[in-house]
Design an enzyme around this catalytic site. Sequence first.
Site, PDB file in Angstrom:
ATOM      1  CG  MET A   1      41.687  19.471 -10.658  1.00  0.00           C
ATOM      2  SD  MET A   1      41.534  17.765 -10.331  1.00  0.00           S
ATOM      3  CE  MET A   1      40.528  17.853  -8.744  1.00  0.00           C
ATOM      4  N   PRO A   2      38.189  17.510 -12.419  1.00  0.00           N
ATOM      5  CG  PRO A   2      37.343  15.368 -12.228  1.00  0.00           C
ATOM      6  CD  PRO A   2      36.866  16.792 -11.952  1.00  0.00           C
ATOM      7  CB  VAL A   3      40.480  15.191 -17.528  1.00  0.00           C
ATOM      8  CG1 VAL A   3      40.221  14.530 -18.709  1.00  0.00           C
ATOM      9  CG2 VAL A   3      41.110  16.356 -17.424  1.00  0.00           C
TER      10      VAL A   3
ATOM     11  CB  VAL B   1      37.711  18.506 -18.836  1.00  0.00           C
ATOM     12  CG1 VAL B   1      37.666  17.857 -20.144  1.00  0.00           C
ATOM     13  CG2 VAL B   1      38.031  19.742 -18.805  1.00  0.00           C
TER      14      VAL B   1
END
Lengths: 68, 68, 68, 68, 68, 68
Positions: free
Chosen positions: D1-3, D43
Amino acid sequence: MPVINVKMTKEDGGATLKQKEELAKGITELFSKIFNRSSSNAVVLIEEINTDNYYIGGESITKLRKKK
Amino acid sequence: MPVINVKMTKEDGGATLKQKEELAKGITELFSKIFNRSSSNAVVLIEEINTDNYYIGGESITKLRKKK
Amino acid sequence: MPVINVKMTKEDGGATLKQKEELAKGITELFSKIFNRSSSNAVVLIEEINTDNYYIGGESITKLRKKK
Amino acid sequence: MPVINVKMTKEDGGATLKQKEELAKGITELFSKIFNRSSSNAVVLIEEINTDNYYIGGESITKLRKKK
Amino acid sequence: MPVINVKMTKEDGGATLKQKEELAKGITELFSKIFNRSSSNAVVLIEEINTDNYYIGGESITKLRKKK
Amino acid sequence: MPVINVKMTKEDGGATLKQKEELAKGITELFSKIFNRSSSNAVVLIEEINTDNYYIGGESITKLRKKK
């Protein structure tokens, strides 16, 4: 330039406007500083995703949060 | 690794949590098996889209469903 | 229906055509089975990303692979 | 978390590894600080796009750069 | 406003610059006309994808083209 | 072929169905005409984004609209 898409989970009522503004402004300035380019056209999109719809290693964030 | 984004139409009240879990887990395992890589960091995001906002060949899913 | 986007790192020369076909077919069938919908219009897109361009927790996959 | 997905133009030979690392690390830390969440699963994906394929207001970055 | 992402297969040597310019300009004008909004900040991104990486109904465009 | 993703702000109550149909149909026809390809499998996805979540140059559309 550029287009930056942030997909994050919606937790605890969701991100506040202040947090989203900080994030968008911070990313935009960071990009501008690193690449030494104007950021007047930089686009930041923030999408909040239900924790039932976000999975890591095959498990939902909903479940992963409960394990902690 | 990897990031997998699923955009599907929201129909009949939307996907159930059980269906979404099956999908995310299934894709994650499939990826892991085919590429023989750990999937502990695999991210699956599921986005449900209104049938008025999803078009194939220029026609909305809303209209395509009615034709059947 | 649906559109599924897979972003994976390009490693060891990249995914083979056979692996990509297995992945796309597998995801398509999985979706069709879980949601009991036709998958004739399902789109799967596979994007391979250089390990220098894929980061987890702020570190590139390139570096993470070396640590193992 | 997050992308977080960054789509930027490839200019002057492209971003260096150092610049990309700075960007990914910077965004990850910024997110972690603002939302007070762990960023171990964050990511960041960086995609570099040819200036012929990136348009603002209907004009390619290639052309916009020449006007300056 | 808006951000429009076009993912198309790379065929016959790929789209020409002229075709890409026509597409980006055309989409931008269409958007502007329909929504009666300024399109000076509209972003169009064109991504060309190898036919081995684009699947419909579980089959690659590479194979689907051969069947015709 | 292709997949086209439109991310636009939700303003004045949001785009009407008629506007979305016009946009999807128009983009599909434009693509088909420019590339001389069948558009029967073309997918257009329209996502409407809250003006608090869409940033240009680090400022939200919400704020930018107020300045005008």
